[in-house]
Design a protein around this motif. Structure first.
Motif, mmCIF file in Angstrom:
data_model
loop_
_atom_site.group_PDB
_atom_site.id
_atom_site.type_symbol
_atom_site.label_atom_id
_atom_site.label_comp_id
_atom_site.label_asym_id
_atom_site.label_seq_id
_atom_site.Cartn_x
_atom_site.Cartn_y
_atom_site.Cartn_z
ATOM 1 N N ARG A 119 20.417 -132.227 -29.432
ATOM 2 C CA ARG A 119 19.736 -130.794 -29.000
ATOM 3 C C ARG A 119 20.380 -130.647 -27.345
ATOM 4 O O ARG A 119 20.258 -129.809 -27.071
ATOM 5 C CB ARG A 119 18.489 -131.077 -29.182
ATOM 6 N N LEU A 120 20.134 -131.696 -26.504
ATOM 7 C CA LEU A 120 20.357 -131.721 -25.242
ATOM 8 C C LEU A 120 21.871 -131.260 -24.812
ATOM 9 O O LEU A 120 22.081 -130.586 -23.981
ATOM 10 C CB LEU A 120 20.066 -133.091 -24.539
ATOM 11 N N ILE A 121 22.708 -131.713 -25.836
ATOM 12 C CA ILE A 121 24.198 -131.567 -25.637
ATOM 13 C C ILE A 121 24.378 -129.850 -26.030
ATOM 14 O O ILE A 121 25.050 -129.321 -25.205
ATOM 15 C CB ILE A 121 25.181 -132.163 -26.540
ATOM 16 N N ARG A 122 23.731 -129.469 -27.097
ATOM 17 C CA ARG A 122 23.702 -127.875 -27.226
ATOM 18 C C ARG A 122 23.238 -127.306 -25.948
ATOM 19 O O ARG A 122 23.794 -126.255 -25.562
ATOM 20 C CB ARG A 122 22.933 -127.649 -28.571
ATOM 21 N N GLU A 123 22.041 -127.690 -25.350
ATOM 22 C CA GLU A 123 21.541 -126.837 -24.390
ATOM 23 C C GLU A 123 22.457 -127.126 -22.973
ATOM 24 O O GLU A 123 22.593 -125.921 -22.394
ATOM 25 C CB GLU A 123 20.236 -127.451 -24.147
ATOM 26 N N ARG A 124 23.243 -128.048 -22.960
ATOM 27 C CA ARG A 124 23.970 -128.213 -21.893
ATOM 28 C C ARG A 124 24.955 -127.537 -21.921
ATOM 29 O O ARG A 124 25.457 -126.811 -20.947
ATOM 30 C CB ARG A 124 24.352 -129.843 -21.768
ATOM 31 N N ALA A 130 26.888 -120.016 -19.981
ATOM 32 C CA ALA A 130 26.138 -119.197 -19.210
ATOM 33 C C ALA A 130 26.546 -119.162 -17.722
ATOM 34 O O ALA A 130 26.938 -118.129 -17.075
ATOM 35 C CB ALA A 130 24.688 -119.445 -19.271
ATOM 36 N N LEU A 131 26.998 -120.599 -17.057
ATOM 37 C CA LEU A 131 27.368 -120.567 -15.722
ATOM 38 C C LEU A 131 28.557 -120.116 -15.511
ATOM 39 O O LEU A 131 29.155 -119.400 -14.727
ATOM 40 C CB LEU A 131 27.037 -122.076 -15.199
ATOM 41 N N ALA A 132 29.610 -120.566 -16.796
ATOM 42 C CA ALA A 132 30.887 -120.078 -16.565
ATOM 43 C C ALA A 132 30.853 -118.481 -16.552
ATOM 44 O O ALA A 132 31.805 -117.778 -15.946
ATOM 45 C CB ALA A 132 31.676 -120.628 -17.725
ATOM 46 N N SER A 133 30.104 -117.844 -17.474
ATOM 47 C CA SER A 133 30.229 -116.534 -17.412
ATOM 48 C C SER A 133 29.784 -115.817 -16.163
ATOM 49 O O SER A 133 30.515 -114.932 -15.896
ATOM 50 C CB SER A 133 29.289 -116.070 -18.756
ATOM 51 N N SER A 135 29.843 -117.317 -13.483
ATOM 52 C CA SER A 135 30.879 -117.626 -12.163
ATOM 53 C C SER A 135 31.989 -116.581 -12.214
ATOM 54 O O SER A 135 32.612 -116.314 -11.379
ATOM 55 C CB SER A 135 31.074 -118.822 -12.391
ATOM 56 N N ALA A 136 32.381 -116.451 -13.628
ATOM 57 C CA ALA A 136 33.692 -115.504 -13.628
ATOM 58 C C ALA A 136 33.462 -114.138 -13.217
ATOM 59 O O ALA A 136 34.198 -113.767 -12.930
ATOM 60 C CB ALA A 136 33.986 -115.606 -15.221
ATOM 61 N N SER A 137 32.070 -113.514 -13.547
ATOM 62 C CA SER A 137 31.892 -112.281 -13.180
ATOM 63 C C SER A 137 31.643 -112.106 -11.766
ATOM 64 O O SER A 137 31.965 -110.994 -11.077
ATOM 65 C CB SER A 137 30.550 -111.720 -13.783
ATOM 66 N N MET A 138 31.259 -113.254 -10.965
ATOM 67 C CA MET A 138 31.230 -113.163 -9.737
ATOM 68 C C MET A 138 32.605 -113.744 -8.930
ATOM 69 O O MET A 138 32.590 -113.528 -7.783
ATOM 70 C CB MET A 138 30.133 -113.932 -9.206
ATOM 71 N N GLY A 139 33.343 -114.245 -9.442
ATOM 72 C CA GLY A 139 34.791 -114.659 -9.136
ATOM 73 C C GLY A 139 34.461 -116.036 -8.264
ATOM 74 O O GLY A 139 35.432 -116.310 -7.450
ATOM 75 N N VAL A 140 33.810 -116.849 -8.654
ATOM 76 C CA VAL A 140 33.511 -118.040 -8.037
ATOM 77 C C VAL A 140 33.607 -119.282 -9.249
ATOM 78 O O VAL A 140 33.181 -119.029 -10.336
ATOM 79 C CB VAL A 140 31.874 -118.180 -7.766
ATOM 80 N N ALA A 141 34.651 -120.285 -8.896
ATOM 81 C CA ALA A 141 35.047 -121.269 -9.680
ATOM 82 C C ALA A 141 33.617 -122.177 -9.997
ATOM 83 O O ALA A 141 32.660 -122.324 -9.118
ATOM 84 C CB ALA A 141 35.823 -122.137 -9.292
ATOM 85 N N PRO A 142 33.279 -122.422 -11.154
ATOM 86 C CA PRO A 142 32.166 -123.097 -11.700
ATOM 87 C C PRO A 142 32.340 -124.518 -11.142
ATOM 88 O O PRO A 142 33.661 -124.988 -10.891
ATOM 89 C CB PRO A 142 32.203 -123.218 -13.314
ATOM 90 N N PRO A 143 31.263 -125.630 -11.146
ATOM 91 C CA PRO A 143 31.433 -126.766 -10.556
ATOM 92 C C PRO A 143 32.200 -127.631 -11.503
ATOM 93 O O PRO A 143 32.301 -127.554 -12.534
ATOM 94 C CB PRO A 143 29.859 -127.300 -10.285
ATOM 95 N N VAL A 144 32.955 -128.614 -10.710
ATOM 96 C CA VAL A 144 33.781 -129.620 -11.405
ATOM 97 C C VAL A 144 33.109 -130.458 -12.469
ATOM 98 O O VAL A 144 33.389 -130.707 -13.611
ATOM 99 C CB VAL A 144 34.728 -129.998 -10.537
#
Length: 516
Positions: A119-124, A130-133, A135-144
């Motif tokens: 469950r934690l893996i799915r939530e992660r 969500a973070l990638a989406s 970040s992509a819409s704002m033009g910011v690279a997601p954390p490594v």
């Protein structure tokens, strides 16, 4: 039978007194001498040196004790032994029941922990998506890095690739993506309606060794269409010329079966043949102009698990490798050095596909999920997985990007193909390949999925047959059942032929008028 003069019982260690000739038990007479110093029967002075040991030959067994010389005494002894066995059995049963309870409790705890981790893996993964989406819409690279690696983020560079490598990858992506937006299939490219008429037109038998037999992969040359490569269970790679009808080269070196093979054909440079195997290595052979033969160039030993996928970057300069050890790497095909080796993930990778523009990398796992990475900055950007209620966990053993770059074909189960829309990160279609006529003991299983270069259709190689399915309509165009199980597929120039490997054979399907 002799008896001890002191105890009246048969002695275990008999000795005779030199003074009186009496027989004694050594243990008793030595104790008597130490206390009295005389012969017990005559009273004469006696020393231990006056004792003579007796040796019986052959040795006679010790006599039974007095308590075992009668039937009642024997019955009593047997009853005591039986009671002791019953008590010991009861104690063992109690220990067995206690152990079972402990094991049951431990298994319950392990199952509960596994569910919580899942469950934690799915939530992660959902949070990453969500973070990638965003970040992509704002033009910011997601954390490594993941949360557990934040403490090391300050010491790690955001981009681990050399500047010149990043530049080449970015330029390749920019040039190809610009062309792809306007690209259409040539007017003389085979239409889906024509594909429906394809039949078996040629078979090349008896490739590779018969023990162990089987071909796992095939790839066609783009510079010399009559040349193709096959990877076999016999640990060899074969280069075959269809026009001449013979094997041009048999490349050896792997110690286990080979699952993946590829050409690197780049104008102005020698052709490379690349293979990945279950021996955890990738081998590279290069064409020598002087001899006309292929000679070993390097053996890549970066990974600690079976090689689960290889793909040549569109620039022709780099190779991407995935492994069952949960890591992927970028290799330089000029210097044959490792440019980047990703840290090992929790799940081992089971398949690999590189985006036609060379910027996105799709990696399949054994837990039903597809991980998408940006090669330019080596960051995780998305996770694609079927709904939890749709199907039990399975292995993503094959992946294929469409030429238009918008879709990714992958197994949605062992017998279902999912078409993922990368723009929405959702499944655009799910095509079931199973039928009611399938043998229950041998259900349909997908071996390989390949998109045609036109992106008008894709092929599925399975354990029952090979099929071509139309893109967008998702209708089955044609089914090839002659060879039974098909391990891999490849498409000929202009889509006029479909190549497949079955057992030790290479089968070619096309229009009935095609030359054999």
């Amino acid at each position: 039978m002799y008896f001890c003069a002191l105890s009246g019982e048969p002695p275990q260690d008999p000795v005779v007194s030199a003074k009186s000739g009496q027989l004694y038990e050594r243990r008793l007479i030595t104790k008597y001498i130490s206390e009295n110093g005389t012969e017990p029967t005559t009273g004469e002075k006696l020393d231990e040196t006056d004792l003579i040991a007796l040796t019986a030959n052959p040795k006679a067994p010790a006599p039974r004790p007095p308590t075992a010389t009668s039937i009642p005494a024997l019955l009593h002894s047997l009853q005591n032994e039986y009671d002791a066995i019953l008590l010991e059995t009861f104690a063992i049963k109690q220990q067995y029941q206690a152990t079972r309870q402990e094991l049951s409790h431990a298994l319950y705890q392990q199952d509960a922990a596994t569910r919580v981790v899942a469950r934690l893996i799915r939530e992660r993964d959902a949070a990453r998506e969500a973070l990638a989406s965003v970040s992509a819409s704002m033009g910011v690279a997601p954390p490594v890095n993941d949360v557990e690696m934040v403490e090391d983020a300050a010491t790690q560079p955001q981009n681990a690739l050399p500047a010149e490598v990043s530049t080449i990858i970015e330029e390749t992506h920019a040039s190809l993506s610009a062309i792809r937006k306007k690209r259409k299939a040539p007017t003389d490219y085979v239409k889906p309606a024509d594909v429906k008429t394809y039949k078996s037109v040629h078979t090349i038998p008896s490739l590779h060794s018969s023990t162990p037999s089987g071909i796992n992969a095939i790839v066609l040359s783009t510079s010399t269409p009559s040349h193709f490569l096959t990877a076999g269970n016999d640990k060899h790679v074969q280069l075959y010329d269809r026009a001449q009808g013979k094997v041009l080269a048999t490349l050896k070196g792997h110690t286990k079966k080979i699952h993946h093979v590829a050409f690197r054909e780049r104008e102005g440079e020698n052709t490379l043949i690349i293979s990945g195997a279950a021996d955890k290595t990738v081998r590279v052979w290069g064409h020598e102009e002087a001899s006309g033969q292929y000679a070993p160039k390097t053996t890549i030993k970066t990974h600690k698990g079976d090689i689960s996928g290889i793909d040549v970057h569109p620039s022709g300069k780099y190779l991407v490798v995935a492994s069952a050890d949960g890591s992927w790497s970028l290799q330089d095909l000029t210097t044959f050095q490792t440019i980047y080796h990703a840290p090992a993930a929790t799940d081992g990778y089971s398949s690999l596909s590189l985006h036609p523009d060379g910027c996105l990398l799709a990696l399949g796992t054994a837990s039903s999920s597809i991980q998408i990475y940006d090669v330019r900055v080596q960051t995780f950007v998305a996770s694609l997985a079927p709904e939890e209620t749709e199907t039990p966990p399975f292995t993503i053993n094959t992946l294929s990007f469409s030429e238009n770059g918008y879709h990714l074909a992958a197994p949605g189960s062992t017998s279902t193909v999912s078409i993922w829309d990368l723009r929405k990160q959702k499944s655009a279609a799910s095509i079931s390949l199973a039928s009611s006529s399938d043998d229950v003991a041998k259900p349909y299983k997908i071996n390989r999925i390949r998109y045609d270069p036109s992106a008008l259709w894709f092929g599925v190689a399975g354990n029952h047959d090979a099929r071509l399915i139309s893109h967008k309509t998702w209708d089955e165009l044609v089914r090839f059942e002659e060879g039974g199980e098909v391990k891999d597929l490849a498409f000929g120039p202009m889509g006029k032929e479909v190549w497949g490997v079955s057992g030790r054979e290479v089968r070619i399907w096309g229009a009935e008028s095609a030359s054999t």
